[in-house]
Scaffold this active site. Sequence first.
Site, PDB file in Angstrom:
ATOM      1  N   LYS A  28     -41.482 -16.709   5.557  1.00  0.00           N
ATOM      2  CA  LYS A  28     -40.783 -15.803   6.479  1.00  0.00           C
ATOM      3  C   LYS A  28     -39.600 -15.185   5.759  1.00  0.00           C
ATOM      4  O   LYS A  28     -38.814 -15.899   5.130  1.00  0.00           O
ATOM      5  CB  LYS A  28     -40.278 -16.571   7.716  1.00  0.00           C
ATOM      6  CG  LYS A  28     -39.755 -15.636   8.808  1.00  0.00           C
ATOM      7  CD  LYS A  28     -40.903 -15.011   9.560  1.00  0.00           C
ATOM      8  CE  LYS A  28     -40.441 -13.923  10.538  1.00  0.00           C
ATOM      9  NZ  LYS A  28     -40.160 -12.627   9.853  1.00  0.00           N
TER      10      LYS A  28
ATOM     11  N   LYS B  19     -32.728 -21.671   5.201  1.00  0.00           N
ATOM     12  CA  LYS B  19     -32.313 -21.184   6.523  1.00  0.00           C
ATOM     13  C   LYS B  19     -33.276 -21.623   7.623  1.00  0.00           C
ATOM     14  O   LYS B  19     -32.852 -22.127   8.675  1.00  0.00           O
ATOM     15  CB  LYS B  19     -32.205 -19.665   6.494  1.00  0.00           C
ATOM     16  CG  LYS B  19     -31.624 -19.040   7.742  1.00  0.00           C
ATOM     17  CD  LYS B  19     -31.599 -17.513   7.632  1.00  0.00           C
ATOM     18  CE  LYS B  19     -30.747 -17.044   6.482  1.00  0.00           C
ATOM     19  NZ  LYS B  19     -30.600 -15.569   6.431  1.00  0.00           N
TER      20      LYS B  19
ATOM     21  N   LYS C 233     -39.468 -13.471   0.673  1.00  0.00           N
ATOM     22  CA  LYS C 233     -38.651 -12.251   0.674  1.00  0.00           C
ATOM     23  C   LYS C 233     -39.393 -11.183  -0.110  1.00  0.00           C
ATOM     24  O   LYS C 233     -40.207 -11.490  -0.987  1.00  0.00           O
ATOM     25  CB  LYS C 233     -37.287 -12.494   0.026  1.00  0.00           C
ATOM     26  CG  LYS C 233     -36.204 -11.534   0.520  1.00  0.00           C
ATOM     27  CD  LYS C 233     -35.725 -11.900   1.931  1.00  0.00           C
ATOM     28  CE  LYS C 233     -34.545 -11.046   2.357  1.00  0.00           C
ATOM     29  NZ  LYS C 233     -34.002 -11.491   3.648  1.00  0.00           N
TER      30      LYS C 233
ATOM     31  N   THR D 202     -28.929 -11.214  14.628  1.00  0.00           N
ATOM     32  CA  THR D 202     -28.197 -11.766  13.487  1.00  0.00           C
ATOM     33  C   THR D 202     -26.695 -11.720  13.750  1.00  0.00           C
ATOM     34  O   THR D 202     -25.979 -12.710  13.536  1.00  0.00           O
ATOM     35  CB  THR D 202     -28.535 -11.007  12.195  1.00  0.00           C
ATOM     36  OG1 THR D 202     -29.960 -10.980  12.023  1.00  0.00           O
ATOM     37  CG2 THR D 202     -27.893 -11.682  10.992  1.00  0.00           C
TER      38      THR D 202
ATOM     39  N   ASN E 180     -25.840  -3.398  10.864  1.00  0.00           N
ATOM     40  CA  ASN E 180     -26.320  -4.061  12.069  1.00  0.00           C
ATOM     41  C   ASN E 180     -25.644  -5.402  12.303  1.00  0.00           C
ATOM     42  O   ASN E 180     -25.284  -5.751  13.432  1.00  0.00           O
ATOM     43  CB  ASN E 180     -27.844  -4.251  11.968  1.00  0.00           C
ATOM     44  CG  ASN E 180     -28.422  -4.851  13.228  1.00  0.00           C
ATOM     45  OD1 ASN E 180     -28.108  -4.422  14.324  1.00  0.00           O
ATOM     46  ND2 ASN E 180     -29.253  -5.862  13.077  1.00  0.00           N
TER      47      ASN E 180
ATOM     48  N   SER F  64     -36.824 -13.590  15.344  1.00  0.00           N
ATOM     49  CA  SER F  64     -38.100 -13.220  14.721  1.00  0.00           C
ATOM     50  C   SER F  64     -39.166 -14.265  15.048  1.00  0.00           C
ATOM     51  O   SER F  64     -40.331 -13.925  15.298  1.00  0.00           O
ATOM     52  CB  SER F  64     -37.936 -13.111  13.202  1.00  0.00           C
ATOM     53  OG  SER F  64     -37.358 -11.882  12.841  1.00  0.00           O
TER      54      SER F  64
END
Length: 424
Positions: free
Chosen positions: A78, A102, A114, A198, A229, A357
């Site tokens: 992820k 994380k 990533k 986030t 953001n 997510s």
Amino acid sequence: MSEQLSFVSPTANSPWGTYLSQVDRVVPYLGPLARWVETLKRPKRALIVDVPIEMDDGTIAHFEGYRVQHNMSRGPGKGGVRFHPDVTLEEVMALSAWMTIKTAAVNLPYGGAKGGIRVDPKKLSLQELEKVTRRYTSEIGIIIGPHTDIPAPDVNTNAQIMAWMMDTYSMNVGGTATGVVTGKPLHLGGSLGRVKATGRGVFVTGREAARRLGMDLRGARIAVQGFGNVGSVAAELFAEAGAKIVAVQDHTGTIVNSNGLDLAKLVPISRTDGVIGFKAGGDIVPNEDFWNTPCDILIPAALEGQLTAERAQKTTAKLVLEGANGPTVPQADDILAERGVLVVPDVICNAGGVTVSYFEWVQDFSSFFWDEDEINVRLDRIMMNALNHIWDTADKHKITLRTATYAVACERILMARQERGLYP
């Protein structure tokens, strides 16, 4: 004998070097699981792809793309996809590794991955951007999927790019696969609350940290680096709680107002002109002056490696909330600890995005969607439970929150690795 991967030679403050240093610091707290620690020091899989497209003027351009799957012991990979001219394989490796930590820190059933393309999307037309996105998705399609690796938005990518990625993957597999990416538009299986997740996570963990420190958010002075953001949403939530946003920095420059910036006016202006477009609302100062602006809370929410040792000496903050991934170099971590500055590390502080997510992914599989209030309640509960467990671990071992976060996360990852065993 174990050897490091040959395609990177990390320096101490490079992204991958910073990550390796963070892993080394947690080894004494892993007990018998330390025998597996090399698992964390190398990615499971790294894919480099050529992304050729025909430009609007008829020329052929080639861009380099990456997808790295760091660890998948606890579940599918992820992690986001960034489009940036400075993207490198080493950076993507580090970002994928931080995603591994994380997701384990907040106990989501994922591993870390990533992706990125070395491109300046601002120089592309919309048609060229779509071509780059679709070709990249086709090239990495051999390793992504709803059950294997689920991309999401990151720097310079958004819901539209996720829609193109989902459509490209779906066309190649012959059916609509909404769960292949998260951060999609709502009508394509996206989740309410994802855009602000986030930044909300930064606020929730910051609010709890401030409470434990005895810091009243009403009147607290906050400096925010990075006003996209994450930074802008966190700033707005802190302002709603009574804090003053006294300094903001983005790619256009730095603006300071000791009485507090008017976010209702600053945020829309920053979207088009950057923060220095808000000239009437504060003083424009040199970028380096941002770091010694008097503040109580510092939120680095830009790129990695921003909070250096020198800047750690300058800041007056008592609390650092890492909205970005890897913003604090190891030497700065030590200096902040010596000065009594509490750092809520990125791998827990900015985990709100990957948490929602996860909610989106679950909703896509069930084809049943939650309202935003339910999502925020679930997000707050997961973030608070994760932070409290990490804080208890830090108190138990008399270690920093970062080391405690890694201790909790690495134990979960390596326990999964040990229990699964080695194949064949």
